[in-house]
Write a protein that holds these residues in place. Structure first.
Motif, PDB file in Angstrom:
ATOM      1  N   LEU A   1      55.938  36.024  61.340  1.00  0.00           N
ATOM      2  CA  LEU A   1      54.699  36.606  60.815  1.00  0.00           C
ATOM      3  C   LEU A   1      53.455  35.953  61.404  1.00  0.00           C
ATOM      4  N   SER A   2      53.378  34.627  61.362  1.00  0.00           N
ATOM      5  CA  SER A   2      52.152  33.947  61.784  1.00  0.00           C
ATOM      6  C   SER A   2      51.855  34.171  63.269  1.00  0.00           C
ATOM      7  N   SER A   3      52.857  34.019  64.122  1.00  0.00           N
ATOM      8  CA  SER A   3      52.637  34.187  65.569  1.00  0.00           C
ATOM      9  C   SER A   3      52.383  35.642  65.935  1.00  0.00           C
ATOM     10  N   ASN A   4      53.106  36.559  65.306  1.00  0.00           N
ATOM     11  CA  ASN A   4      52.916  37.982  65.586  1.00  0.00           C
ATOM     12  C   ASN A   4      51.516  38.417  65.166  1.00  0.00           C
ATOM     13  N   ASN A   5      51.126  38.017  63.977  1.00  0.00           N
ATOM     14  CA  ASN A   5      49.797  38.349  63.469  1.00  0.00           C
ATOM     15  C   ASN A   5      48.716  37.736  64.353  1.00  0.00           C
TER      16      ASN A   5
ATOM     17  N   PHE B   1      49.387  26.237  65.133  1.00  0.00           N
ATOM     18  CA  PHE B   1      48.021  26.669  64.839  1.00  0.00           C
ATOM     19  C   PHE B   1      48.031  27.974  64.035  1.00  0.00           C
ATOM     20  N   TYR B   2      48.823  28.946  64.482  1.00  0.00           N
ATOM     21  CA  TYR B   2      48.886  30.223  63.771  1.00  0.00           C
ATOM     22  C   TYR B   2      49.523  30.066  62.388  1.00  0.00           C
ATOM     23  N   MET B   3      50.482  29.148  62.256  1.00  0.00           N
ATOM     24  CA  MET B   3      51.049  28.890  60.925  1.00  0.00           C
ATOM     25  C   MET B   3      49.997  28.296  59.999  1.00  0.00           C
ATOM     26  N   MET B   4      49.159  27.412  60.561  1.00  0.00           N
ATOM     27  CA  MET B   4      48.094  26.793  59.782  1.00  0.00           C
ATOM     28  C   MET B   4      47.050  27.838  59.376  1.00  0.00           C
ATOM     29  N   ILE B   5      46.729  28.749  60.286  1.00  0.00           N
ATOM     30  CA  ILE B   5      45.789  29.833  59.963  1.00  0.00           C
ATOM     31  C   ILE B   5      46.337  30.674  58.813  1.00  0.00           C
ATOM     32  N   LEU B   6      47.610  31.024  58.886  1.00  0.00           N
ATOM     33  CA  LEU B   6      48.237  31.833  57.823  1.00  0.00           C
ATOM     34  C   LEU B   6      48.205  31.093  56.496  1.00  0.00           C
ATOM     35  N   TRP B   7      48.424  29.789  56.532  1.00  0.00           N
ATOM     36  CA  TRP B   7      48.450  28.991  55.304  1.00  0.00           C
ATOM     37  C   TRP B   7      47.063  28.947  54.651  1.00  0.00           C
ATOM     38  N   HIS B   8      46.037  28.697  55.460  1.00  0.00           N
ATOM     39  CA  HIS B   8      44.682  28.532  54.914  1.00  0.00           C
ATOM     40  C   HIS B   8      43.952  29.859  54.692  1.00  0.00           C
TER      41      HIS B   8
ATOM     42  N   PRO C   1      45.397  33.332  54.079  1.00  0.00           N
ATOM     43  CA  PRO C   1      46.493  34.308  53.920  1.00  0.00           C
ATOM     44  C   PRO C   1      46.038  35.764  53.980  1.00  0.00           C
ATOM     45  N   TYR C   2      44.722  36.014  53.868  1.00  0.00           N
ATOM     46  CA  TYR C   2      44.235  37.400  53.949  1.00  0.00           C
ATOM     47  C   TYR C   2      44.477  38.014  55.327  1.00  0.00           C
ATOM     48  N   VAL C   3      44.774  37.169  56.346  1.00  0.00           N
ATOM     49  CA  VAL C   3      44.998  37.718  57.697  1.00  0.00           C
ATOM     50  C   VAL C   3      46.251  38.595  57.753  1.00  0.00           C
ATOM     51  N   VAL C   4      47.140  38.471  56.767  1.00  0.00           N
ATOM     52  CA  VAL C   4      48.346  39.306  56.749  1.00  0.00           C
ATOM     53  C   VAL C   4      47.966  40.783  56.742  1.00  0.00           C
ATOM     54  N   ASP C   5      46.930  41.127  56.005  1.00  0.00           N
ATOM     55  CA  ASP C   5      46.542  42.529  55.832  1.00  0.00           C
ATOM     56  C   ASP C   5      45.219  42.907  56.478  1.00  0.00           C
TER      57      ASP C   5
ATOM     58  N   ALA D   1      43.386  42.148  69.880  1.00  0.00           N
ATOM     59  CA  ALA D   1      42.423  43.123  69.349  1.00  0.00           C
ATOM     60  C   ALA D   1      41.012  42.557  69.259  1.00  0.00           C
ATOM     61  N   GLY D   2      40.883  41.235  69.415  1.00  0.00           N
ATOM     62  CA  GLY D   2      39.568  40.605  69.292  1.00  0.00           C
ATOM     63  C   GLY D   2      39.154  40.385  67.856  1.00  0.00           C
ATOM     64  N   THR D   3      40.067  40.594  66.900  1.00  0.00           N
ATOM     65  CA  THR D   3      39.735  40.486  65.479  1.00  0.00           C
ATOM     66  C   THR D   3      40.069  39.117  64.901  1.00  0.00           C
ATOM     67  N   GLY D   4      40.739  38.268  65.711  1.00  0.00           N
ATOM     68  CA  GLY D   4      41.270  37.013  65.196  1.00  0.00           C
ATOM     69  C   GLY D   4      40.332  35.834  65.361  1.00  0.00           C
ATOM     70  N   CYS D   5      40.936  34.644  65.353  1.00  0.00           N
ATOM     71  CA  CYS D   5      40.129  33.425  65.360  1.00  0.00           C
ATOM     72  C   CYS D   5      39.848  32.913  66.771  1.00  0.00           C
ATOM     73  N   ASP D   6      40.216  33.670  67.782  1.00  0.00           N
ATOM     74  CA  ASP D   6      39.952  33.270  69.158  1.00  0.00           C
ATOM     75  C   ASP D   6      38.448  33.253  69.417  1.00  0.00           C
ATOM     76  N   ALA D   7      37.997  32.257  70.172  1.00  0.00           N
ATOM     77  CA  ALA D   7      36.556  32.119  70.427  1.00  0.00           C
ATOM     78  C   ALA D   7      36.029  33.164  71.411  1.00  0.00           C
ATOM     79  N   ALA D   8      36.924  33.763  72.220  1.00  0.00           N
ATOM     80  CA  ALA D   8      36.492  34.757  73.207  1.00  0.00           C
ATOM     81  C   ALA D   8      35.987  36.025  72.512  1.00  0.00           C
ATOM     82  N   PRO D   9      34.986  36.673  73.071  1.00  0.00           N
ATOM     83  CA  PRO D   9      34.452  37.882  72.441  1.00  0.00           C
ATOM     84  C   PRO D   9      35.390  39.077  72.594  1.00  0.00           C
ATOM     85  N   TYR D  10      35.026  40.158  71.912  1.00  0.00           N
ATOM     86  CA  TYR D  10      35.897  41.339  71.848  1.00  0.00           C
ATOM     87  C   TYR D  10      36.058  42.058  73.180  1.00  0.00           C
ATOM     88  N   PHE D  11      35.160  41.773  74.163  1.00  0.00           N
ATOM     89  CA  PHE D  11      35.187  42.606  75.367  1.00  0.00           C
ATOM     90  C   PHE D  11      36.196  42.129  76.423  1.00  0.00           C
ATOM     91  N   ARG D  12      37.169  41.286  76.027  1.00  0.00           N
ATOM     92  CA  ARG D  12      38.292  40.998  76.923  1.00  0.00           C
ATOM     93  C   ARG D  12      39.269  42.177  76.830  1.00  0.00           C
TER      94      ARG D  12
END
Length: 436
Positions: free
Chosen positions: A360-364, A266-273, A275-279, A371-382
């Motif tokens: 890279l993909s899994s670490n990112n 899943f994270y490899m697929m996110i990185l592929w589609h 790529p701005y998540v690197v930075d 940090a709550g900044t990613g594609c996880d559906a849970a909100p930032y307050f975890r």
């Protein structure tokens, strides 16, 4: 061996094995003698400030083992040190190469590297073939019904599982065709110092699938004091283990373990589609979080001196061994980003330098999840409470004792949990409200 003889090149990268190697199998059954190649890429190595890098030491060790196996088969692994395009330019002039074969890589720098080598080959009338090897499903193979990529894990995993068939897990018996390697005399192997690095105390588990651990994985994986995880991530990262073999075992034995392998893809697929998540943040609004980025507190976190035993034990583990238990990774990442309000990219870069199994993909993905900044559906307050995490996952304090020992009560907490939690919630909420 005549330099005029038509040959194929197989380029080893993240697939440092002879068995069940998709691209290698196709090259060895192409009808041409195959020259095996590995390149210590200076475009990558020159960016590494730490010359005692455990990853480089691991790769050097595995490349040496691969070279020995090929020598035993009457062939050789040609090992080069430099820029891939320049090395290929030399090889195209030295040998009569008619085709180049390799397995896909999805990281942005690797994609650009492969594009440059492919263009050079085609300009020289040389065919290029590449294959899927490090994942079961890649790129656009698991998409929503409307053709768009998934951005939430659960529906992605359901589609991944519904598409999984026996054919996806079949092996490519490359090890049965070693007689197709080009017969040649051994060439020198560059030393670790010869490529600009020093010996290190890298400690890596052997390449094996421990079925007993996989069988009980769902019950043991969250307890860092137990030997309850397979520790194969480094072998998947560098391809010393076949993903197809591992998925067959997981599918048969433990669905929770299989789910973790799906997370990796899943994270490899996110990185592929995306790529701005690197930075930057997957959710762009989170790029506006005003991180405190206190350098002194960052050093305290890096050196395991936060005063929170579970955090400090985990940081000692990564600093001493190049490995950290996955539950501990979540705890320390949450602590850095939420308790200290330090940019997740700082922590991600630290893990990248220290982890032997860095990918890279899994670490990112893991850091953005924390940090709550990613594609996880849970909100930032975890926000993980280190003390409750300790009570739940290290109730006897064995993990803490192993990695902290006598330093257990030596440090005052760098921050109060209640205050830090409220501060993080306030900063996130105010920032996101401003952007509405």
């Amino acid at each position: 061996m005549s330099k005029k003889q038509n040959i194929a090149v197989f380029w080893f990268r993240r697939d440092l094995r002879i068995h069940d190697n998709h691209g290698l199998y196709k090259a060895l059954t192409s009808g041409l003698p195959v020259l095996p190649l590995f390149i210590f890429d200076t475009d990558i190595l020159n960016k590494l400030d730490n010359k005692c890098d455990r990853r480089v030491a691991f790769i050097h060790e595995k490349v040496t083992e691969l070279k020995t196996k090929l020598n035993e088969a009457g062939s050789d692994l040609v090992v080069k040190h430099g820029k891939p395009v320049e090395i290929y330019r030399e090889l195209f002039g030295e040998f009569t190469i008619t085709s180049v074969w390799f397995n896909h890589d999805f990281e942005p720098d690797a994609v650009n590297r492969d594009k440059a080598v492919t263009e050079l080959a085609l300009m020289n009338g040389i065919e290029v073939y590449s294959f899927k090897d490090q994942v079961i499903f890649e790129k656009d193979e698991v998409l929503k019904d409307d053709g768009n990529p998934y951005t939430v894990f659960t529906p992605y995993s359901k589609k991944w599982l519904s598409g999984l068939g026996k054919k996806d897990m079949e092996s490519y018996p490359s090890e049965e065709h070693t007689n197709a390697f080009l017969k040649t005399e051994p060439t020198p192997m560059p030393s670790l110092s010869g490529i600009g690095f020093r010996e290190t105390d890298h400690m890596v588990s052997p390449v094996r699938i421990d079925e007993a651990i996989i069988q009980h994985y769902d019950k043991t994986r969250d307890y860092p004091a137990q030997d309850g995880t397979s520790k194969v991530s480094v072998h998947l990262r560098f391809g010393t283990l076949s993903i197809r073999e591992l998925v067959r075992t997981a599918f048969r034995m433990n669905k929770t373990y299989l789910n973790e392998l799906i997370w990796r893809e899943f994270y490899m697929m996110i990185l592929w589609h995306f790529p701005y998540v690197v930075d930057g943040a997957f959710k762009p609004a989170y790029n506006h979080i005003p991180w405190r980025n206190n350098e002194k507190e960052f050093d305290i976190w890096c050196n395991g001196k936060t005063g929170y035993p579970i955090v400090d034990a985990a940081m000692n583990q990564i600093n001493r061994t190049g490995y950290m238990h996955n539950r501990a990774r979540m705890i320390v990442a949450s602590f850095l980003t939420k308790h200290l309000l330090i940019d997740w990219r700082w922590g991600e870069a630290y893990f990248a330098e220290k982890l032997t199994d860095y990918e890279l993909s899994s670490n990112n993905g893991g850091w953005q999840w924390a940090a709550g900044t990613g594609c996880d559906a849970a909100p930032y307050f975890r926000i993980f409470n280190p003390e409750s995490q300790t009570k739940k996952f290290d109730p006897d304090g064995k993990y803490i004792e192993t990695w902290l020992g006598d330093d257990l009560h030596m440090v005052q907490p760098v921050v109060d949990h209640k205050m830090a939690r409220e501060r993080a919630l306030k900063v996130y909420k105010e920032t996101l409200n401003k952007l509405k």
